[in-house]
Design a protein around this motif. Structure first.
Motif, PDB file in Angstrom:
ATOM      1  N   GLY A   7       1.278  -0.998   0.097  1.00 25.32           N
ATOM      2  CA  GLY A   7      -0.010   0.175  -0.422  1.00 25.32           C
ATOM      3  C   GLY A   7       0.526   1.015   0.326  1.00 25.32           C
ATOM      4  N   TRP A  10      -0.617   7.029   2.241  1.00 28.51           N
ATOM      5  CA  TRP A  10       0.457   7.943   3.362  1.00 28.51           C
ATOM      6  C   TRP A  10       0.383   6.846   4.629  1.00 28.51           C
ATOM      7  CZ3 TRP A  10       0.151  13.545   3.999  1.00 28.51           C
ATOM      8  CH2 TRP A  10      -0.262  14.080   2.539  1.00 28.51           C
ATOM      9  N   ALA A  11      -0.142   5.666   5.157  1.00 34.63           N
ATOM     10  CA  ALA A  11       0.267   4.928   6.562  1.00 34.63           C
ATOM     11  C   ALA A  11       1.823   3.966   5.512  1.00 34.63           C
ATOM     12  CB  ALA A  11      -1.407   4.044   6.006  1.00 34.63           C
ATOM     13  N   GLU A  30       2.200  -0.868  -4.763  1.00 28.92           N
ATOM     14  CA  GLU A  30       1.316   0.406  -4.902  1.00 28.92           C
ATOM     15  C   GLU A  30       0.818  -0.305  -5.797  1.00 28.92           C
ATOM     16  OE1 GLU A  30      -0.822   2.746  -3.544  1.00 28.92           O
ATOM     17  OE2 GLU A  30      -1.733   2.053  -5.308  1.00 28.92           O
ATOM     18  N   ALA A  31      -0.915  -1.081  -5.755  1.00 28.46           N
ATOM     19  CA  ALA A  31      -1.554  -1.757  -6.265  1.00 28.46           C
ATOM     20  C   ALA A  31      -1.926  -0.087  -7.845  1.00 28.46           C
ATOM     21  CB  ALA A  31      -2.747  -1.625  -6.507  1.00 28.46           C
ATOM     22  N   GLY A  37      -2.698   6.757  -2.301  1.00 33.46           N
ATOM     23  CA  GLY A  37      -3.978   6.014  -2.524  1.00 33.46           C
ATOM     24  C   GLY A  37      -5.423   6.828  -2.374  1.00 33.46           C
ATOM     25  N   ARG A  38      -6.035   6.896  -1.505  1.00 34.80           N
ATOM     26  CA  ARG A  38      -7.562   7.763  -0.815  1.00 34.80           C
ATOM     27  C   ARG A  38      -6.252   9.717  -1.022  1.00 34.80           C
ATOM     28  NH1 ARG A  38      -9.312   5.651   3.723  1.00 34.80           N
ATOM     29  NH2 ARG A  38      -7.969   4.298   3.782  1.00 34.80           N
ATOM     30  N   HIS A  59      -8.711  17.783  -0.413  1.00 36.41           N
ATOM     31  CA  HIS A  59      -8.255  17.721   0.963  1.00 36.41           C
ATOM     32  C   HIS A  59      -7.957  19.281   1.850  1.00 36.41           C
ATOM     33  CE1 HIS A  59      -8.207  13.637   0.538  1.00 36.41           C
ATOM     34  NE2 HIS A  59      -7.599  13.573   1.079  1.00 36.41           N
ATOM     35  N   LEU A  60      -8.386  18.806   3.702  1.00 38.29           N
ATOM     36  CA  LEU A  60      -7.783  20.156   4.125  1.00 38.29           C
ATOM     37  C   LEU A  60      -6.863  19.173   5.234  1.00 38.29           C
ATOM     38  CD1 LEU A  60      -8.559  22.945   4.515  1.00 38.29           C
ATOM     39  CD2 LEU A  60     -10.266  22.452   6.691  1.00 38.29           C
ATOM     40  N   TYR A  65      -1.962  18.792  12.332  1.00 37.39           N
ATOM     41  CA  TYR A  65      -1.286  17.099  12.178  1.00 37.39           C
ATOM     42  C   TYR A  65      -0.203  16.741  12.657  1.00 37.39           C
ATOM     43  CZ  TYR A  65      -5.747  16.221   9.979  1.00 37.39           C
ATOM     44  OH  TYR A  65      -7.377  16.063   8.785  1.00 37.39           O
ATOM     45  N   ILE A 233      -0.675  -6.651  -5.348  1.00 41.18           N
ATOM     46  CA  ILE A 233      -0.353  -7.943  -4.151  1.00 41.18           C
ATOM     47  C   ILE A 233      -1.349  -9.104  -4.069  1.00 41.18           C
ATOM     48  CG2 ILE A 233       0.824  -8.826  -2.040  1.00 41.18           C
ATOM     49  CD1 ILE A 233       2.644  -8.159  -3.560  1.00 41.18           C
ATOM     50  N   ASP A 409      -5.450   4.540   8.499  1.00 40.22           N
ATOM     51  CA  ASP A 409      -6.093   5.936   9.335  1.00 40.22           C
ATOM     52  C   ASP A 409      -7.331   4.835  10.292  1.00 40.22           C
ATOM     53  OD1 ASP A 409      -8.099   4.699   7.398  1.00 40.22           O
ATOM     54  OD2 ASP A 409      -8.599   6.671   6.544  1.00 40.22           O
ATOM     55  N   THR A 418      -8.467  10.279   8.981  1.00 44.63           N
ATOM     56  CA  THR A 418      -7.604  11.597   8.000  1.00 44.63           C
ATOM     57  C   THR A 418      -6.340  11.150   7.667  1.00 44.63           C
ATOM     58  OG1 THR A 418      -7.024  11.642  10.105  1.00 44.63           O
ATOM     59  CG2 THR A 418      -8.519  13.228   9.607  1.00 44.63           C
ATOM     60  N   LEU A 419      -5.507  12.080   7.113  1.00 43.74           N
ATOM     61  CA  LEU A 419      -3.966  11.980   6.973  1.00 43.74           C
ATOM     62  C   LEU A 419      -3.504  11.871   8.008  1.00 43.74           C
ATOM     63  CD1 LEU A 419      -3.832  14.757   4.062  1.00 43.74           C
ATOM     64  CD2 LEU A 419      -3.844  12.179   3.273  1.00 43.74           C
TER      65      LEU A 419
HETATM   66  C1  LIG Z   1     -12.433  12.695  -1.350  1.00 39.67           C
HETATM   67  C2  LIG Z   1     -11.892  12.636  -0.020  1.00 39.67           C
HETATM   68  C3  LIG Z   1     -11.750  13.377   1.055  1.00 39.67           C
HETATM   69  C4  LIG Z   1     -10.959  13.761   1.983  1.00 39.67           C
HETATM   70  N1  LIG Z   1     -10.479  14.439   2.957  1.00 39.67           N
HETATM   71  C5  LIG Z   1      -9.581  14.265   3.565  1.00 39.67           C
HETATM   72  C6  LIG Z   1      -9.043  15.397   4.124  1.00 39.67           C
HETATM   73  O1  LIG Z   1     -10.056  16.461   4.297  1.00 39.67           O
HETATM   74  N2  LIG Z   1      -8.313  15.383   5.530  1.00 39.67           N
HETATM   75  C7  LIG Z   1      -7.648  14.389   5.871  1.00 39.67           C
HETATM   76  O2  LIG Z   1      -7.107  14.594   7.114  1.00 39.67           O
HETATM   77  N3  LIG Z   1      -8.119  13.325   5.248  1.00 39.67           N
HETATM   78  C8  LIG Z   1      -9.316  13.243   4.013  1.00 39.67           C
HETATM   79  N4  LIG Z   1      -9.816  12.685   3.704  1.00 39.67           N
HETATM   80  C9  LIG Z   1      -9.208  11.130   4.022  1.00 39.67           C
HETATM   81  C10 LIG Z   1      -7.993  10.582   3.485  1.00 39.67           C
HETATM   82  O3  LIG Z   1      -7.697  10.717   2.788  1.00 39.67           O
HETATM   83  C11 LIG Z   1      -7.843   9.014   4.649  1.00 39.67           C
HETATM   84  O4  LIG Z   1      -7.850   8.702   5.978  1.00 39.67           O
HETATM   85  C12 LIG Z   1      -6.354   8.450   4.138  1.00 39.67           C
HETATM   86  O5  LIG Z   1      -5.788   8.518   2.455  1.00 39.67           O
HETATM   87  C13 LIG Z   1      -5.871   7.306   4.337  1.00 39.67           C
HETATM   88  O6  LIG Z   1      -4.469   6.343   3.428  1.00 39.67           O
HETATM   89  P1  LIG Z   1      -4.441   4.723   4.038  1.00 39.67           P
HETATM   90  O7  LIG Z   1      -2.584   4.881   3.829  1.00 39.67           O
HETATM   91  O8  LIG Z   1      -4.599   4.377   5.417  1.00 39.67           O
HETATM   92  O9  LIG Z   1      -5.187   3.977   2.990  1.00 39.67           O
HETATM   93  P2  LIG Z   1      -4.868   4.394   1.817  1.00 39.67           P
HETATM   94  O10 LIG Z   1      -4.945   5.784   1.403  1.00 39.67           O
HETATM   95  O11 LIG Z   1      -6.583   3.764   0.779  1.00 39.67           O
HETATM   96  O12 LIG Z   1      -4.126   3.586   0.687  1.00 39.67           O
HETATM   97  C14 LIG Z   1      -3.835   2.711   0.886  1.00 39.67           C
HETATM   98  C15 LIG Z   1      -2.897   1.930  -0.604  1.00 39.67           C
HETATM   99  O13 LIG Z   1      -3.393  -0.009  -0.784  1.00 39.67           O
HETATM  100  C16 LIG Z   1      -3.152   0.216  -2.183  1.00 39.67           C
HETATM  101  N5  LIG Z   1      -3.702  -1.002  -2.195  1.00 39.67           N
HETATM  102  C17 LIG Z   1      -4.805  -1.815  -1.602  1.00 39.67           C
HETATM  103  N6  LIG Z   1      -4.635  -3.121  -1.970  1.00 39.67           N
HETATM  104  C18 LIG Z   1      -3.517  -3.061  -2.449  1.00 39.67           C
HETATM  105  C19 LIG Z   1      -2.681  -4.925  -2.484  1.00 39.67           C
HETATM  106  N7  LIG Z   1      -3.525  -5.988  -2.303  1.00 39.67           N
HETATM  107  N8  LIG Z   1      -1.531  -4.553  -3.322  1.00 39.67           N
HETATM  108  C20 LIG Z   1      -1.199  -3.176  -3.731  1.00 39.67           C
HETATM  109  N9  LIG Z   1      -1.868  -2.234  -3.329  1.00 39.67           N
HETATM  110  C21 LIG Z   1      -3.100  -2.025  -2.712  1.00 39.67           C
HETATM  111  C22 LIG Z   1      -4.554   1.160  -2.377  1.00 39.67           C
HETATM  112  O14 LIG Z   1      -3.880   1.484  -3.571  1.00 39.67           O
HETATM  113  C23 LIG Z   1      -3.663   2.789  -1.982  1.00 39.67           C
HETATM  114  O15 LIG Z   1      -2.530   2.780  -2.683  1.00 39.67           O
HETATM  115  C24 LIG Z   1      -9.970  12.152   2.306  1.00 39.67           C
HETATM  116  C25 LIG Z   1     -10.904  10.791   1.442  1.00 39.67           C
HETATM  117  C26 LIG Z   1     -11.043  10.825   0.229  1.00 39.67           C
HETATM  118  C27 LIG Z   1     -11.475   9.469  -0.559  1.00 39.67           C
END
Ligand SMILES: Cc1cc2nc3c(=O)[nH]c(=O)nc-3n(C[C@H](O)[C@H](O)[C@H](O)COP(=O)(O)OP(=O)(O)OC[C@H]3O[C@@H](n4cnc5c(N)ncnc54)[C@H](O)[C@@H]3O)c2cc1C
Length: 437
Positions: A7, A10-11, A30-31, A37-38, A59-60, A65, A233, A409, A418-419
């Protein structure tokens, strides 16, 4: 150790950087083809047409943070300042309410914001102060089974509508009737207590992939790590003391695995592993809330009274002035705006024509007569975040499978989806992995 991180959000990058800093060899899988990601730049069709790259959703960030800003600074020095338009907390509603924090030391900035707020009565302001006082008395840790709507029941309507509910829905991406008051209280604590800068709004001045994931990938590669995009994966398999990560046409062995995907994807990877089946079942049961962004453009617009303006119907809605926030984003002679509506609601049913009317009505209320907006893109992220309910299941970074860890997250922590929640989970995952090895 040789560690695979699944993945590239950000995490995943927060975990990868902390592991690499501790001298481990890290590969991020990364897929998708774009990192983030999100929170990422959309890959197409903008790239091919030369039009500015839009994000998957506006995003904001908040001044509070701290971990996100620390890691941004580490991988790209200066970026924690340069990559944002930073403004003091400002909830400005063209309907008549305006709450703006002046640049004063804490807590004077908030006292002044409330005292001089337009559109709220003295009784409203005292009720808001009383609400914060009551939260402080319980150290911002109210009972875990209360919803935000229940907690706000005694607040005056205007304070609910223009102050607490928009902050809650924007931060937790969950309607107040369902949202966890305990998590909301923690958001209020981090943003509204401590340094005045904690309550600042940080609006990205770059696309979301360029904000952190891409500089993080470059840093990782410079520090002995590897980043493989377009590599989904498909399966994880135990092979003696090692883990095998398999993708279409290849596989690699790792001493440890970090699954840093959204919960539904983590559930798919964990379900075939005997020790993790129960956990996979619980991850698969986590429910989500959507988030909608509409990008639109005008031939020209007057100066916004604030870089983002709010409305409260049918759900809290914010319109961002992209001209002010994103100097890299030029729509020829046009002004771009991003309209954001958090969580589920009737707006999800609106088609493009309805959106033109809705945006037009709100922008006229703010600026007077204007030409109709041109819609650039409407994006509904159906599974934008987990629904942040009281008592929801949030797993720890350790799984029942030795050598297999989680980041994301949704992991156990004080923050909503959140991010900052994602980054904190990644940092915590790396620390736990290193401590248990
Ligand atoms: C439209 C929108 C607006 C938002 N606005 C805000 C905001 O204003 N402020 C804020 O703080 N947060 C906001 N968020 C929330 C924030 O974006 C998320 O909490 C954060 O990006 C989550 O990060 P993550 O790394 O946990 O997960 P993800 O970003 O989901 O990352 C997971 C990654 O894993 C990859 N993946 C999945 N399965 C596989 C696999 N089998 N093999 C390889 N890769 C894989 C995915 O493609 C993805 O890139 C928003 C979210 C969205 C969708």
């Amino acid at each position: 150790m040789n560690i695979g991180v699944i993945g590239g959000g950000w995490a995943g990058f927060a975990a990868a950087i902390e592991l690499a800093r501790a001298g481990q060899r890290v590969t991020v899988y990364e897929a998708g083809k774009v990192l983030g990601g999100r929170a990422r730049r959309l890959a197409s069709p903008q790239e091919s047409t030369g039009a500015p790259a839009l994000d998957n959703g506006q995003h904001l960030l908040a001044g509070a943070y701290g971990e996100s800003l620390r890691l941004m600074e580490l991988v790209d020095p200066g970026s924690s300042d340069a990559a944002f338009l930073r403004l003091p907390l400002a909830l400005v509603y063209p309907e008549g309410v305006s709450i703006r924090a002046p640049r004063l030391p804490a807590p004077l900035h908030l006292a002044a914001a409330l005292l001089f707020a337009r559109g709220l009565t003295l009784a409203d302001k005292l009720a808001a102060i009383g609400f914060m006082r009551a939260l402080k008395q319980v150290n911002f840790a109210p009972a875990p089974d209360v919803t935000v709507a229940e907690a706000l029941a005694d607040q005056p309507v205007a304070v609910r509508r223009y102050l607490w509910e928009p902050i809650c829905v924007a931060a937790l991406n969950t309607p107040v009737e369902q949202a966890s008051f305990r998590v909301f209280a923690r958001v209020l604590k981090d943003a509204l207590t401590g340094k005045a800068a904690n309550s600042d709004f940080l609006i990205p001045a770059r696309d979301l992939s360029a904000l952190f994931p891409e500089p993080a990938a470059a840093w990782l590669q410079k520090n002995g790590g590897e980043v493989r995009t377009r590599t989904r994966i498909r399966a994880l398999q135990r092979a003696g003391a090692q883990w095998k990560a398999q993708w279409d046409g290849g596989e690699a062995g790792h001493d440890r695995i970090v699954v840093a995907t959204a919960p539904a994807h983590a559930a798919n990877l964990l379900a075939p592993l005997a020790d993790c089946q129960a956990l996979a079942g619980r991850l698969g049961a986590i429910d989500y809330q959507p988030l909608l962004t509409v990008y639109a453009a005008y031939p020209a617009l007057p100066r916004f009274p604030a870089p983002l303006l709010g409305w409260v119907e049918p759900a809290p809605m914010f319109i961002f002035d992209l001209q002010a926030c994103r100097p890299d984003m030029q729509f020829g002679m046009a002004n771009g705006i991003a309209v954001v509506v958090s969580a589920a609601g009737p707006h999800l049913e609106w088609d493009d024509a309805r959106w033109v009317e809705e945006i037009d009505a709100r922008m006229r209320q703010a600026f007077g007569p204007l030409p109709k907006p041109r819609l650039l893109k409407r994006i509904t992220e159906k599974r934008a975040t987990f629904a942040c309910r009281p008592g929801m299941f949030r797993p720890s970074v350790k799984t029942p499978c030795a050598g297999l860890f989680l980041a994301g997250d949704y992991l156990d922590g004080p923050y909503p989806a959140t991010l900052e929640g994602a980054v904190r989970s990644g940092v915590q995952c790396a620390q736990t992995l290193l401590a248990t090895s």
